[in-house]
Design a protein around this motif. Sequence first.
Motif: not given
Length: 224
Positions: A102-107, A110, A126, A128
């Motif tokens: 998972l990206r750290k910029t996720t909500s 998410e 995620d 993307e």
Amino acid sequence: MNSVLVADAHLFTCKGIAALIGEIGPHQVVGTAHDGRHAAQLAHELQPDLLVISADLDGLACLDAIATVKRRRATQKVLVLCETGSAGSAREALRIGCEGFLRKTTSKEELGRAVAEVLAGRTYADPEISRRLLLTPEGDGHDRAEAALRALSPRERSVFRLIAQGHTNRSAGERLNLSHKTVEKHRATAMSKLRLKTAVDLRLLAVELGIVQRDTPAAPAAAA
């Protein structure tokens, strides 16, 4: 109540992740770690239901820490958090047994879905990152760069990551508890293995692999 261990190189980021995990479901953070070696040690001692680990750890690199954790306890569920999420990094994490990426910029929502899916025994990436996995074939130039990075020793990878993040040999040594001369040696060996000639080349490769973002302060061109 699900027990969760959180590992991130930065204290405040680690606390933030821990706080979010406490908000998204019946989860209890039972420990935090700030480098890969400590994360592997705590995972062995605490045996949490879930290990949430950041890709930018010092000491023992993230994937090496995960491999150690999985070797000791194959059933340990692992969710990796990263800054950008390259297809090669995600593919390698999944290859060694991670259940989520998972990206750290996720909500926050998410993150909640990812944690729930991984705890339920399913694999999660995620949207993307899933798209990048579908669009980036194995064996392309990016994956070859990932393979080259895996050829480095754990210490060389840690030095590579810190130099790419903008550290000098001296400040990287302070982070790793090494002399700046030892860091300089690991740095030279890593650059030789990766066929890199300058600090700019090193940084560009780190950006390509998603280790640092483009707006991270550039690494110094000369040792300090």
